[in-house]
Design a protein around this motif. Sequence first.
Motif, mmCIF file in Angstrom:
data_model
loop_
_atom_site.group_PDB
_atom_site.id
_atom_site.type_symbol
_atom_site.label_atom_id
_atom_site.label_comp_id
_atom_site.label_asym_id
_atom_site.label_seq_id
_atom_site.Cartn_x
_atom_site.Cartn_y
_atom_site.Cartn_z
ATOM 1 N N LEU A 53 0.824 -1.096 0.078
ATOM 2 C CA LEU A 53 -0.073 -0.052 0.036
ATOM 3 C C LEU A 53 0.788 1.118 -0.214
ATOM 4 C CD1 LEU A 53 -2.537 -0.999 2.899
ATOM 5 C CD2 LEU A 53 -2.764 -1.592 0.366
ATOM 6 N N ILE A 54 0.632 2.044 -1.052
ATOM 7 C CA ILE A 54 1.534 3.326 -1.136
ATOM 8 C C ILE A 54 0.771 4.656 -0.540
ATOM 9 C CG2 ILE A 54 3.033 4.832 -2.739
ATOM 10 C CD1 ILE A 54 4.195 2.129 -2.418
ATOM 11 N N THR A 55 1.314 5.414 0.227
ATOM 12 C CA THR A 55 0.884 6.417 0.800
ATOM 13 C C THR A 55 1.043 7.672 -0.095
ATOM 14 O OG1 THR A 55 2.650 7.107 2.040
ATOM 15 C CG2 THR A 55 0.987 5.882 3.263
ATOM 16 N N HIS A 56 2.117 7.724 -0.711
ATOM 17 C CA HIS A 56 2.147 8.908 -1.717
ATOM 18 C C HIS A 56 3.617 8.592 -2.436
ATOM 19 C CE1 HIS A 56 4.566 10.336 1.766
ATOM 20 N NE2 HIS A 56 5.156 11.162 1.026
ATOM 21 N N GLU A 57 4.149 9.491 -3.336
ATOM 22 C CA GLU A 57 5.261 8.900 -4.279
ATOM 23 C C GLU A 57 6.790 9.639 -3.900
ATOM 24 O OE1 GLU A 57 3.626 12.938 -5.730
ATOM 25 O OE2 GLU A 57 2.992 11.216 -4.836
ATOM 26 N N HIS A 58 6.760 10.181 -2.645
ATOM 27 C CA HIS A 58 7.986 10.653 -2.411
ATOM 28 C C HIS A 58 9.076 9.382 -2.063
ATOM 29 C CE1 HIS A 58 6.109 14.603 -0.733
ATOM 30 N NE2 HIS A 58 6.126 14.510 -1.985
ATOM 31 N N PHE A 72 9.269 -10.315 -6.526
ATOM 32 C CA PHE A 72 8.118 -11.059 -5.696
ATOM 33 C C PHE A 72 7.156 -11.231 -6.241
ATOM 34 C CE2 PHE A 72 11.425 -9.992 -2.611
ATOM 35 C CZ PHE A 72 11.942 -11.092 -2.226
ATOM 36 N N GLY A 73 6.419 -10.233 -7.296
ATOM 37 C CA GLY A 73 5.234 -9.970 -8.143
ATOM 38 C C GLY A 73 4.292 -9.559 -7.282
ATOM 39 N N LEU A 74 4.773 -8.439 -6.463
ATOM 40 C CA LEU A 74 3.722 -7.901 -5.299
ATOM 41 C C LEU A 74 2.919 -6.743 -5.884
ATOM 42 C CD1 LEU A 74 5.888 -7.715 -2.198
ATOM 43 C CD2 LEU A 74 4.295 -9.593 -2.938
ATOM 44 N N PRO A 75 1.530 -6.814 -5.886
ATOM 45 C CA PRO A 75 0.548 -5.971 -6.184
ATOM 46 C C PRO A 75 0.959 -4.595 -5.852
ATOM 47 C CG PRO A 75 -0.777 -7.648 -5.762
ATOM 48 C CD PRO A 75 0.865 -7.948 -5.355
ATOM 49 N N ILE A 76 1.095 -3.412 -6.257
ATOM 50 C CA ILE A 76 1.144 -2.122 -5.768
ATOM 51 C C ILE A 76 -0.202 -1.303 -5.593
ATOM 52 C CG2 ILE A 76 2.363 -0.028 -6.017
ATOM 53 C CD1 ILE A 76 4.663 -1.637 -7.349
ATOM 54 N N THR A 82 -1.141 8.928 -7.242
ATOM 55 C CA THR A 82 0.224 8.222 -6.694
ATOM 56 C C THR A 82 0.822 7.517 -7.838
ATOM 57 O OG1 THR A 82 -0.536 8.501 -4.578
ATOM 58 C CG2 THR A 82 1.129 6.948 -5.038
ATOM 59 N N LEU A 83 -0.143 6.630 -8.427
ATOM 60 C CA LEU A 83 0.542 5.930 -9.601
ATOM 61 C C LEU A 83 0.837 6.281 -10.797
ATOM 62 C CD1 LEU A 83 -2.400 2.892 -9.347
ATOM 63 C CD2 LEU A 83 -0.080 2.894 -8.285
ATOM 64 N N ASP A 84 0.367 7.565 -11.057
ATOM 65 C CA ASP A 84 0.738 8.194 -12.263
ATOM 66 C C ASP A 84 2.387 8.882 -11.977
ATOM 67 O OD1 ASP A 84 -1.212 7.868 -14.006
ATOM 68 O OD2 ASP A 84 -2.197 9.667 -13.646
ATOM 69 N N ALA A 85 2.327 9.406 -10.802
ATOM 70 C CA ALA A 85 3.874 9.852 -10.013
ATOM 71 C C ALA A 85 4.874 8.571 -10.210
ATOM 72 C CB ALA A 85 3.257 10.558 -9.160
ATOM 73 N N ILE A 86 4.314 7.614 -9.711
ATOM 74 C CA ILE A 86 5.314 6.533 -9.680
ATOM 75 C C ILE A 86 5.764 6.251 -11.102
ATOM 76 C CG2 ILE A 86 5.475 3.955 -9.152
ATOM 77 C CD1 ILE A 86 3.695 4.542 -6.681
ATOM 78 N N ARG A 87 4.755 6.271 -11.850
ATOM 79 C CA ARG A 87 5.092 5.847 -13.430
ATOM 80 C C ARG A 87 6.264 6.701 -13.947
ATOM 81 N NH1 ARG A 87 -0.827 5.216 -13.672
ATOM 82 N NH2 ARG A 87 -1.338 2.912 -13.959
ATOM 83 N N GLY A 88 6.255 7.876 -13.400
ATOM 84 C CA GLY A 88 7.320 9.030 -14.034
ATOM 85 C C GLY A 88 8.434 8.865 -13.085
ATOM 86 N N CYS A 89 8.679 7.833 -12.178
ATOM 87 C CA CYS A 89 9.891 7.951 -11.582
ATOM 88 C C CYS A 89 10.673 6.908 -12.143
ATOM 89 C CB CYS A 89 9.733 7.320 -9.991
ATOM 90 S SG CYS A 89 8.861 8.524 -9.034
ATOM 91 N N ALA A 90 11.932 7.211 -12.846
ATOM 92 C CA ALA A 90 12.662 6.421 -13.807
ATOM 93 C C ALA A 90 13.339 5.474 -12.965
ATOM 94 C CB ALA A 90 13.349 7.234 -14.901
ATOM 95 N N GLY A 98 0.380 -4.467 -14.721
ATOM 96 C CA GLY A 98 -0.566 -5.221 -14.296
ATOM 97 C C GLY A 98 -0.349 -5.418 -12.795
ATOM 98 N N LEU A 99 0.617 -4.798 -12.162
ATOM 99 C CA LEU A 99 0.618 -4.921 -10.566
ATOM 100 C C LEU A 99 0.337 -3.702 -10.104
ATOM 101 C CD1 LEU A 99 4.379 -6.349 -10.309
ATOM 102 C CD2 LEU A 99 1.858 -7.493 -10.185
ATOM 103 N N LEU A 100 0.011 -2.624 -10.913
ATOM 104 C CA LEU A 100 -0.507 -1.459 -10.273
ATOM 105 C C LEU A 100 -1.910 -1.578 -10.067
ATOM 106 C CD1 LEU A 100 1.757 1.127 -12.424
ATOM 107 C CD2 LEU A 100 2.309 0.117 -10.024
ATOM 108 N N ARG A 101 -2.467 -1.133 -8.793
ATOM 109 C CA ARG A 101 -4.072 -1.198 -8.749
ATOM 110 C C ARG A 101 -4.370 0.013 -8.188
ATOM 111 N NH1 ARG A 101 -4.224 -6.922 -7.929
ATOM 112 N NH2 ARG A 101 -2.724 -7.894 -8.885
#
Length: 265
Positions: A53-58, A72-76, A82-90, A98-101
Amino acid sequence: MNLCSIASGSSGNCVYVGTERTGLLVDVGISAKQAEAGLHTIDRSAAEMDGILITHEHSDHIRGIGVMARRFGLPIYGTLGTLDAIRGCAGLGKIDEGLLREIRADEKFTIGDIEVTPFEISHDAAEPVAYRMDSGEKSVAVVTDLGVYTDYTVEHLQGLDAVLLEANHDVRMLQAGSYPYYLKQRILGNRGHLSNENSGRLLCRILHDNLKSIYLGHLSKENNYDALAYETVCSEVTLGDNPYRAKDFRICVARRDMASEPVLV
């Protein structure tokens, strides 16, 4: 339910919440190696986890999620922002889409036998949330990175058995310290972090007879220290407008770079 802080501080955060059937991590802002080592201290493994469970993208909350997801194939789980910000973190490397929920604040969802309630927090991130987790009649919450709290926050924290609550800084240390002015204003602002005093005041509003354990977390390395956070929060509880004293509860400071003693509720 079990609650264990694997690491908590301005340099990295990771919290384990689990039952006999289900294991969750709230944030992985440390290396995957550190997260695995922390889990091993409580006889759990990363491979057994059911999600992150992600609280935010920092970075102090997501640093290790790329490796953990790939290894480990863990869903996020995170909000759309938050997910859009994570996608931008190179720096995280490629994460399987498929793991981003996607989740939404105030919309409950279930992982195994844990019901998760994300709720909004005030922080300078894309779409941050804190998490309350319920299983059977037991409830825990992880609440950090909020500049202010409101009645809405308090409402989501009623009836908990255990909580990890931010006590980020001492206001006087921060004001007198070496941080540049803009950073001091950010931390002190409504989208910054909870001071020790405000952490204690929020705690006063959620205390009840069956609250078994309180972790103070996300302490600043530069503007706080364990004893000061503990004593300040305890003073707010004992002197506050509530029927309790700090000694009525198990209050401890979550360790910065190693797992704290787990709490069983």
